[in-house]
Design an enzyme around this catalytic site. Sequence first.
Site, PDB file in Angstrom:
ATOM      1  N   TYR A 102       0.871  -1.224  -0.029  1.00 42.80           N
ATOM      2  CA  TYR A 102      -0.185  -0.062  -0.041  1.00 42.80           C
ATOM      3  C   TYR A 102       0.994   1.332   0.106  1.00 42.80           C
ATOM      4  CZ  TYR A 102      -0.068  -0.483   5.110  1.00 42.80           C
ATOM      5  OH  TYR A 102       0.200  -0.330   6.636  1.00 42.80           O
ATOM      6  N   GLU A 103       0.021   2.360  -0.186  1.00 40.59           N
ATOM      7  CA  GLU A 103       0.909   3.758  -0.255  1.00 40.59           C
ATOM      8  C   GLU A 103       1.744   3.831  -1.716  1.00 40.59           C
ATOM      9  OE1 GLU A 103       0.061   6.526   0.964  1.00 40.59           O
ATOM     10  OE2 GLU A 103      -1.053   5.757   2.581  1.00 40.59           O
ATOM     11  N   GLY A 104       1.430   2.957  -2.637  1.00 39.49           N
ATOM     12  CA  GLY A 104       2.320   2.779  -3.884  1.00 39.49           C
ATOM     13  C   GLY A 104       3.294   1.509  -3.622  1.00 39.49           C
TER      14      GLY A 104
END
Length: 596
Positions: free
Chosen positions: A441-443
């Site tokens: 997550y968060e890229g």
Amino acid sequence: MPAYNAPLQDMRFLLNEVFDLKGMLSSLDGLKDHVDTDTADAILEEAAKISNSLLAPINRSGDEEGCLWNDGVVTTPSGFKEAYKTFIEGGWCGLGGNPEFGGMGMPKILGALVEEMIQSANISFGLYPMLTAGACLALDAHASEELKEKYLPNMYSGVWSGSMCLTEPHCGTDLGIIRTKAVPQADGSYTVSGTKIFITGGEHDLSDNIIHLVLAKLPDAPAGSRGISLFLVPKLLVDDKGVSGEKNNVSCGSIEHKMGIKASATCVMNFDGAKGWLVGDVNKGLAAMFTMMNYERLAVGVQGLAAAEQSYQNAVAYALDRTQGRSPQGAQNPDKAADPIFVHPDVRRMLMNMKAMNEGSRAFSVYSARFLDLSKYSQNESERQHAEAMVALLTPVCKAFLTDRGLESTVTGQQIFGGHGYVREWGQEQLVRDVRIAQIYEGTNGIQALDLMGRKIVSNDGRFFELFANEVADFVEGHRQDSSLQEFMEPLSAALSRLCDVTEHVIKSAKDDPSAVGAASVEYLDLFGYTAFAYVLARSAIAAQAHKGDDSNGFYDGKLKTVRYFYNRLLPRTLSLAEAVRSGSEDMMAITAEQL
């Protein structure tokens, strides 16, 4: 399961002796009125207590019980509501918040260490205030004064929480193709309609209201990412007196059943003509979102470190207690049938790998957080621009390198336990499951590597990279005459030279090969990470050497031994990484779809 003990001595060492917190605070007008070194130390002490005694005890039970969804209502595990109430009473949700609206105004260099303790104790719990802090950052930077006055005080207090709604069922990284729509209304508000998935803390029972920040497009928005706007959409509408009451048209369709972080609600959120308000300018939603993204990505990197630290502490306790076989140097425990497994070189190797990477991760996170503070608070335009460039360069490394190493360290800790690491009671398998999401997550970490290689290096011909390279080169040059430091300076200089050569090679290759950036990016990020760790650990070694005659508990001697281990056993990995990058894209791209 061994208890969590916050590594306060190492944290204080980094703040005060390596990165000069006192000097930084005195130079920044926006901070010196809110915090001094005594206040920072007291905050660390209290964060350790609340992490050790409040959050760690509900970590395993939270994982076993998980969140429950029933007709749109999400219930967190037993003990979470009570712990959250105690947590917000201590003001922890507003630690880094703007004092004008009730925040404490603490710097990120301190906040990153507090986040590490919270996440080490309980990653699932830590996600709730982490998402609120991110939403507050975006609002504070981009929302109107009216919106800030209306929402930030209750969010900083934790009475209301926040979520970030980006991803949709058909798109994750490519936000330019989102379908959520926002239609302007006569009263200046908007109706927001669409579905968002993977929304951390989108619905739960901890706070009185949840303030969603939602990416959406206006009917006449340009195509792609240039047409994205950001909207504040509360779960409960808030009246002019700041009281929330009437339910907005926002609902939680379901929660995900996940590999880990089971006590953190990961939601499908439906917006059905929900009332919202524009944050920032029309079609500038990504810029507003990325204001908080650097902070959030550092926070996710810290999650990797946090899980690795807990794994290391568990593994050390187990290795000192578990007896198997005899030391190759002869029996160390002759009165018993076997020696502790700590005596075996392979176990020592695993422990030292974990220790060295954890201390490097912590030093690098503090180093990076310092640039976030300088970019936000410095009144010197040149210093601020330099810090902004460094933040852009270092953020993807923080997120990806620390979380990749975090998973490795949790698996290594599990390996030290052997079969006991695979079963439930010791807690190691939960750490492996919980930290795995941090790489996603968060890229995803592959996206972080592309961001570093493509946007932050190749696209500007290495201008950001030169700032880092020059800093390290100046550091080496400044200590070249100190014979006691040559064991660090010479290999650091060689690693930097290797990184510079490879950087130039990829920039040149990208001019003719469209696949060059993608082929090089992941190994390049690791090469950068190991070199950066060597730099911050060398700074730690210099600070530790100053205490040769003042080391009652062996901390500084242990620090030097750990830095030496990193330089001799881990930094050589840069040799193979450099060769992998230089191999180019041809072999990677030659395989056809039918041959896969």
